[in-house]
Write a protein that holds these residues in place. Structure first.
Motif, PDB file in Angstrom:
ATOM      1  N   UNK A  54     -47.544  42.308 137.809  1.00 27.28           N
ATOM      2  CA  UNK A  54     -47.617  43.903 137.974  1.00 27.28           C
ATOM      3  C   UNK A  54     -48.002  44.302 137.036  1.00 27.28           C
ATOM      4  N   UNK A  55     -48.408  43.945 135.808  1.00 27.20           N
ATOM      5  CA  UNK A  55     -49.060  44.513 134.613  1.00 27.20           C
ATOM      6  C   UNK A  55     -50.434  44.181 135.051  1.00 27.20           C
ATOM      7  N   UNK A  56     -50.814  43.453 135.523  1.00 24.62           N
ATOM      8  CA  UNK A  56     -52.253  43.222 135.907  1.00 24.62           C
ATOM      9  C   UNK A  56     -52.724  44.440 136.626  1.00 24.62           C
ATOM     10  N   UNK A 116     -63.268  40.032 127.582  1.00 22.95           N
ATOM     11  CA  UNK A 116     -62.543  40.702 127.006  1.00 22.95           C
ATOM     12  C   UNK A 116     -62.649  41.898 126.339  1.00 22.95           C
ATOM     13  N   UNK A 117     -61.746  42.760 125.981  1.00 23.48           N
ATOM     14  CA  UNK A 117     -62.050  44.233 125.422  1.00 23.48           C
ATOM     15  C   UNK A 117     -60.956  44.183 124.473  1.00 23.48           C
ATOM     16  N   UNK A 124     -54.270  45.432 121.133  1.00 26.60           N
ATOM     17  CA  UNK A 124     -54.021  44.229 121.946  1.00 26.60           C
ATOM     18  C   UNK A 124     -55.606  44.019 122.517  1.00 26.60           C
ATOM     19  N   UNK A 125     -55.746  42.987 123.094  1.00 26.82           N
ATOM     20  CA  UNK A 125     -57.298  42.561 123.616  1.00 26.82           C
ATOM     21  C   UNK A 125     -56.598  42.442 125.221  1.00 26.82           C
ATOM     22  N   UNK A 126     -57.460  43.088 125.908  1.00 29.47           N
ATOM     23  CA  UNK A 126     -57.529  42.938 127.370  1.00 29.47           C
ATOM     24  C   UNK A 126     -58.354  41.938 127.730  1.00 29.47           C
ATOM     25  N   UNK A 151     -54.864  40.263 131.858  1.00 26.18           N
ATOM     26  CA  UNK A 151     -53.878  39.929 131.029  1.00 26.18           C
ATOM     27  C   UNK A 151     -54.070  40.494 129.961  1.00 26.18           C
ATOM     28  N   UNK A 152     -53.143  40.802 128.935  1.00 23.37           N
ATOM     29  CA  UNK A 152     -53.393  41.061 127.498  1.00 23.37           C
ATOM     30  C   UNK A 152     -52.613  40.125 126.542  1.00 23.37           C
TER      31      UNK A 152
END
Length: 159
Positions: A54-56, A116-117, A124-126, A151-152
């Motif tokens: 769900x966070x995705x 990644x970002x 955080x990194x996404x 994901x993070x």
């Protein structure tokens, strides 16, 4: 609701709602996608939880504004979502890579479709995985992700 099947992958059964011009995604039993980590230079795959799934969608919406909308969960724990059906053609991988670069992402392992970002305001990194051309559509207005993993990770865990 009796919708015709459109596709089935390793994560979802996908149905087509022609009247609404949307797809309905239903996770396969006990399947909520996966995420990847690089440990000692090698990529490792881990199963996602329902909460991570769900966070995705939340991060997908924040980054690309095209995420599926979660609708609910079945008695057997399958997550249902709806997503606009996007008409278009499969893009070339180079076009997908350019799209991700323009969105501020950096390739970590291009051959594994892993990007990644850094999100400075959140520390955080996404991470985006499975960013292969099959999971995007080239439509009017550009490249659109239709099935990606997101994901993070907190920066502190990445050191």
């Amino acid at each position: 609701m009796n919708l015709p099947p459109l596709a089935e992958g390793s994560e979802h059964q996908v149905l087509f709602d022609g009247e609404a011009s949307e797809v309905v995604k239903i996770t396969l039993p006990g399947t909520y996608g996966d995420y990847y980590e690089i440990i000692h230079g090698r990529m490792h795959q881990f199963d996602s939880t329902p909460a991570e799934y769900l966070l995705r969608m939340r991060w997908w919406q924040k980054l690309f504004s095209t995420a599926p909308l979660p609708l609910g969960i079945t008695r057997t724990g399958q997550i249902l979502s709806r997503q606009q059906f996007i008409k278009g053609d499969p893009p070339e991988q180079e076009a997908v890579d350019d799209f991700l670069t323009e969105a501020g992402l950096t390739a970590v392992k291009k051959s594994c479709w892993l990007w990644t970002k850094a999100e400075d305001e959140s520390n955080i990194e996404v991470w985006i995985g499975d960013a292969r051309a099959d999971n995007f559509v080239s439509a009017t207005g550009g490249i659109i992700p239709i099935d990606i993993r997101i994901w993070v990770k907190p920066w502190a865990l990445n050191s």
